[in-house]
Structure formats: C-alpha cells, structure tokens
Design a protein around this motif. Structure first.
Motif, PDB file in Angstrom:
ATOM      1  N   ARG A  69      35.201  61.153 -81.311  1.00 40.13           N
ATOM      2  CA  ARG A  69      36.454  60.597 -81.847  1.00 40.13           C
ATOM      3  C   ARG A  69      36.391  59.069 -81.896  1.00 40.13           C
ATOM      4  O   ARG A  69      36.781  58.449 -82.878  1.00 40.13           O
ATOM      5  N   GLN A  70      35.861  58.461 -80.839  1.00 41.04           N
ATOM      6  CA  GLN A  70      35.750  57.009 -80.795  1.00 41.04           C
ATOM      7  C   GLN A  70      34.854  56.491 -81.924  1.00 41.04           C
ATOM      8  O   GLN A  70      35.193  55.520 -82.591  1.00 41.04           O
ATOM      9  N   LEU A  98      36.788  56.770 -85.134  1.00 37.91           N
ATOM     10  CA  LEU A  98      37.871  55.784 -85.172  1.00 37.91           C
ATOM     11  C   LEU A  98      37.336  54.381 -85.450  1.00 37.91           C
ATOM     12  O   LEU A  98      37.993  53.588 -86.127  1.00 37.91           O
ATOM     13  N   GLU A 141      40.845  62.678 -89.638  1.00 47.64           N
ATOM     14  CA  GLU A 141      41.655  62.924 -88.444  1.00 47.64           C
ATOM     15  C   GLU A 141      41.914  64.416 -88.266  1.00 47.64           C
ATOM     16  O   GLU A 141      41.833  64.944 -87.157  1.00 47.64           O
ATOM     17  N   LEU A 152      38.760  66.063 -87.015  1.00 44.15           N
ATOM     18  CA  LEU A 152      38.588  65.835 -85.573  1.00 44.15           C
ATOM     19  C   LEU A 152      39.487  66.752 -84.751  1.00 44.15           C
ATOM     20  O   LEU A 152      39.045  67.320 -83.741  1.00 44.15           O
ATOM     21  N   ASP A 153      40.730  66.897 -85.180  1.00 50.10           N
ATOM     22  CA  ASP A 153      41.643  67.791 -84.465  1.00 50.10           C
ATOM     23  C   ASP A 153      41.135  69.227 -84.515  1.00 50.10           C
ATOM     24  O   ASP A 153      41.153  69.939 -83.498  1.00 50.10           O
ATOM     25  N   GLU A 192      38.141  69.654 -82.139  1.00 46.28           N
ATOM     26  CA  GLU A 192      38.558  69.820 -80.746  1.00 46.28           C
ATOM     27  C   GLU A 192      39.091  71.236 -80.504  1.00 46.28           C
ATOM     28  O   GLU A 192      38.782  71.854 -79.486  1.00 46.28           O
TER      29      GLU A 192
END
Length: 176
Positions: A57-58, A61, A108, A111-112, A115
């Motif tokens: 995620r980092q 981002l 985004e 990514l969600d 996870e």
C-alpha cells in the motif's frame, strides 16, 4: 512544483512541456505498480505466503500522492493550453486529469480488494483485484496517449502525432 506562478506571464512553453513530461512520468510510475500487485498475487497463490500489505500500500501511495499534488498544476496547464493553443487541447488535458483521477480510484479499490482477498482467499475478490487493475491501466494508458502519444501497452513504441506534447512542440516552433 506548486510554487511556480501560473497566472503570471512567466509560465512559458518550456514549463508547459516539462509539466507534460512530469505528469507522464508519474502516470507511468503508477502504471508499473500493477506488476507489484500481480507479484503479491503470485506469491500468495504459488507459495501460500502472506505479503506485507502495508509495504504494498505504501509503495502504491508513493505513486499516487504526487499525482494528487499535481492536480492544481494540471488544471493550470489545461487553462494555459486553452489560452495559448486551443480549447481542444484544454479539453484533452482535462480528460487526462479525469483519467488519472479514475486510475487512482481504481488502484485504491484494487488495494482494498487485495487486502480482502489475502484474508479471505475468495475467488471473487481475486477477480475484483484484476478488474480494478485492468481499469486503472486502461485509464492510465488513455492519459499517457493524450499526453505524449505513447502507447504503453504496445511494445512497438508507436507514438500518435496528435498528442499534447507534439502540439506544444509545434507551438514552440511556431508551426501550430
């Protein structure tokens, strides 16, 4: 990048060209994060290892934040393209902004979904990840084609002549 005054007379063609190059580089960097997501998927599928999702995620981002920061700059570039070249070029740059915003939202969502998939191993979540990634790449590809004419999904390095970069080059050379 935000400190340069756009409403002043010192926003010149070289700055316009550099902004186009910068936005393109940032869009390509975001495009490349798809490989990271696919590597995480393959690691989980083939080796049954849980990836460090905070690092994933980092990393993504770090690729999206500069595009968010450039939002005002892209709008100013669109205005300047409209003022100096044509309203058609302004609309193209506005389309670039829209495509990039949609790509960031798709990343985004990917990514969600990633996870969720890592915790559930649900096949539907995996399909969602790939769908969101596909959407993000589609939007980024459209933005890059408008900016430079480069087709990042085509390995033949074909370039379209009707790009913002080419229009600014023609304007600089006085051949509008």
């Amino acid at each position: 990048m935000q400190g340069i005054p756009y409403d002043a007379d010192d926003y010149h063609s070289g700055m316009m060209m550099q902004d186009i190059v910068n936005v393109t580089a940032l869009a390509k960097a975001l495009w490349s994060t798809g490989d990271t997501i696919e590597n995480v998927i393959q690691l989980r599928l083939n080796q049954n290892r849980d990836p460090n999702l905070a690092l994933v995620r980092q990393g993504i981002l770090y690729r999206t934040i500069p595009l968010d920061i450039m939002e005002d700059r892209m709008q100013s570039l669109a205005d300047e393209l409209g003022r100096q070249i044509s309203s058609r070029e302004r609309r193209k740059m506005e389309d670039v902004e829209d495509y990039i915003a949609k790509a960031v939202k798709s990343k985004e969502k990917a990514l969600d979904a990633l996870e969720e998939w890592v915790s559930s191993s649900n096949k539907k979540d995996l399909e969602d990840i790939r769908d969101y990634e596909k959407d993000a790449k589609k939007y980024l590809e459209k933005a890059i084609i408008l900016l430079t004419g480069e087709d990042v999904s085509d390995n033949s390095n074909s370039n379209k002549e009707d790009s913002l970069k080419k229009k600014v080059e023609k304007w600089i050379n006085g051949t509008k």
